[in-house]
Scaffold this motif. Structure first.
Motif, short mmCIF file in Angstrom:
data_model
loop_
_atom_site.label_atom_id
_atom_site.label_comp_id
_atom_site.label_asym_id
_atom_site.label_seq_id
_atom_site.Cartn_x
_atom_site.Cartn_y
_atom_site.Cartn_z
N LEU A 1 2.01 -55.61 -56.49
CA LEU A 1 2.69 -56.33 -55.42
C LEU A 1 2.77 -57.82 -55.73
N GLN A 2 1.70 -58.37 -56.24
CA GLN A 2 1.72 -59.79 -56.63
C GLN A 2 2.75 -60.03 -57.70
N GLY A 3 2.85 -59.13 -58.67
CA GLY A 3 3.85 -59.27 -59.72
C GLY A 3 5.27 -59.19 -59.20
N ALA A 4 5.46 -58.42 -58.12
CA ALA A 4 6.80 -58.28 -57.53
C ALA A 4 7.10 -59.37 -56.50
N GLY A 5 6.12 -60.23 -56.22
CA GLY A 5 6.33 -61.30 -55.25
C GLY A 5 6.38 -60.84 -53.82
N LEU A 6 5.76 -59.69 -53.53
CA LEU A 6 5.74 -59.15 -52.17
C LEU A 6 4.42 -59.52 -51.49
N ASP A 7 4.49 -59.96 -50.25
CA ASP A 7 3.27 -60.29 -49.52
C ASP A 7 2.92 -59.15 -48.57
N TRP A 8 1.70 -59.19 -48.09
CA TRP A 8 1.23 -58.17 -47.17
C TRP A 8 0.25 -58.80 -46.19
N ILE A 9 -0.09 -58.05 -45.16
CA ILE A 9 -1.03 -58.55 -44.16
C ILE A 9 -2.39 -57.89 -44.38
N GLU A 10 -3.44 -58.62 -44.02
CA GLU A 10 -4.79 -58.09 -44.07
C GLU A 10 -5.27 -57.90 -42.64
N ASP A 11 -5.53 -56.65 -42.27
CA ASP A 11 -6.02 -56.35 -40.93
C ASP A 11 -7.48 -56.80 -40.83
N PRO A 12 -7.82 -57.71 -39.91
CA PRO A 12 -9.21 -58.18 -39.83
C PRO A 12 -10.21 -57.09 -39.50
N THR A 13 -9.77 -56.00 -38.90
CA THR A 13 -10.72 -54.92 -38.59
C THR A 13 -11.21 -54.21 -39.85
N ASN A 14 -10.51 -54.42 -40.99
CA ASN A 14 -10.93 -53.78 -42.23
C ASN A 14 -12.23 -54.33 -42.79
N THR A 15 -12.70 -55.44 -42.25
CA THR A 15 -13.98 -56.00 -42.69
C THR A 15 -15.04 -55.95 -41.59
N ASP A 16 -14.72 -55.32 -40.47
CA ASP A 16 -15.65 -55.26 -39.34
C ASP A 16 -16.76 -54.27 -39.65
N PRO A 17 -18.02 -54.72 -39.79
CA PRO A 17 -19.10 -53.80 -40.18
C PRO A 17 -19.48 -52.80 -39.10
N ARG A 18 -18.90 -52.91 -37.90
CA ARG A 18 -19.19 -51.91 -36.88
C ARG A 18 -18.60 -50.55 -37.23
N TYR A 19 -17.60 -50.54 -38.11
CA TYR A 19 -16.96 -49.29 -38.49
C TYR A 19 -17.64 -48.72 -39.74
N THR A 20 -17.98 -47.43 -39.67
CA THR A 20 -18.73 -46.81 -40.76
C THR A 20 -18.00 -46.92 -42.09
N ARG A 21 -16.68 -46.67 -42.08
CA ARG A 21 -15.94 -46.72 -43.34
C ARG A 21 -16.00 -48.11 -43.96
N ASN A 22 -15.99 -49.15 -43.15
CA ASN A 22 -16.07 -50.50 -43.71
C ASN A 22 -17.42 -50.76 -44.36
N ARG A 23 -18.48 -50.23 -43.77
CA ARG A 23 -19.80 -50.39 -44.40
C ARG A 23 -19.85 -49.67 -45.74
#
Length: 330
Positions: free
Chosen positions: A186-208
């Motif tokens: 994606l970086q090579g193609a110059g496309l941007d994306w969003i980062e969902d802040p919940t993806n780093t929330d340690p309350r979620y088991t998958r994130n841990r």
């Protein structure tokens, strides 16, 4: 002796993986548009880029607005902008993903998301399939999650590359592609994306698992991700064999199973058939503790007045005459 099957080559990027998935599954899909579940994150952006390159003019980007965080409106606007820039039609659904009492936030969001994606896909013109952006790292995390919960083969089989839900076909073309590779492309193609802040929330088991366990696992075993993906494929193959055995046994016991016929099977085959029946007919899965309680009751059911009643998920396995039945709670 039969020759071993040739190992499937690992796709180098999202485009190769999506084309390979279509080669395996596209022939038996109904004609129609190609839906892509598009959150605006890196994984779904890579998938949408690959799909629009493969099927120009046929791709529909499907965005689900969960309404769970203030940034959700911005996510939807970003997704619309990128979809239109890549030449995809954009469809948006708003859902109420708040969990019910006793329901995990992850499960509530997942259920509402799949229902919304199916609804969007069925709008005119309907989509033949909805492609999802889960990749190799996600598959490895799913296996780790199943291991941490003591899951059986259905859990260890992790995410299938194709399945049906809400009358819609879903596909996961990227399960063999590394998440880091998707971002590099994606970086090579110059496309941007969003980062969902919940993806780093340690309350979620998958994130841990993602941010604590997986880095340590990779440090100790550099090939951890492909090894866990192989584990998922082996478990899926074994589960298919167990399902085949359950269907053979069901031809003898009937579904719902006749208790007398069920008692003629070994205990392991009884457990396999009961799990298959509950999963396929009622979409519920008994725990190991529940199965350990149910099987002796089945074995002891030799008189007319013997009663069976065991809670499973949101209902009960009960005896009705000579058969087992599953009765949802009201």
């Amino acid at each position: 002796m039969a020759a071993s099957p040739t190992p499937r080559p690992k796709p180098a990027n999202a485009a190769e993986a999506t084309a390979a998935w279509w080669q395996r599954h596209g022939a038996d899909l109904a004609p129609g548009a190609i839906g892509v579940a598009f959150s605006g994150g890196a994984d779904s952006t890579a998938l949408l880029q690959a799909a629009t390159a493969l099927w120009p003019g046929r791709v529909v980007a499907l965005h689900v607005h969960h309404g769970l965080q203030p940034a959700a409106d911005g996510f939807a606007e970003h997704a619309r902008r990128i979809a239109l820039a890549l030449g995809a039609e954009f469809r948006l659904a708003h859902v109420d993903a708040r969990p019910e009492p006793g329901q995990s936030p992850e499960d509530a969001a997942r259920r509402s998301r799949y229902a919304a994606l199916a609804g969007l896909a069925q709008q005119a013109p309907p989509a033949a399939v909805v492609l999802l952006g889960q990749h190799a790292d996600d598959q490895a995390e799913t296996v780790m999650l199943a291991l941490s919960r003591g899951a059986g083969l259905p859990g260890l089989a992790a995410m299938p590359e194709r399945f049906e839900r809400h009358g819609t076909c879903f596909g996961r073309p990227l399960l063999a592609v590394d998440g880091a590779r998707l971002r590099i492309d994606l970086q090579g193609a110059g496309l941007d994306w969003i980062e969902d802040p919940t993806n780093t929330d340690p309350r979620y088991t998958r994130n841990r698992i993602r941010h604590r366990l997986m880095p340590a696992w990779r440090d100790a075993f550099p090939d951890a991700v492909p090894a866990l993906a192989r584990t998922a494929r082996h478990a899926a193959q074994a589960q298919r064999l167990l399902d085949e055995l359950a269907r053979l046994d069901a031809a003898h016991t009937g579904l719902p199973p006749q208790i007398a016929a069920l008692q003629g099977l070994s205990t392991d085959r009884q457990a396999n058939l009961i799990r298959h029946w509950l999963r396929e007919c009622h979409a519920v899965a008994p725990s190991a503790v529940q199965m350990d309680a149910l099987l002796p009751q089945v074995a002891a059911c030799t008189t007319r007045g013997h009663r069976i009643e065991l809670r499973v998920a949101a209902g009960f396995v009960v005896r009705q005459g000579g058969v087992l039945q599953y009765t949802p709670s009201v």
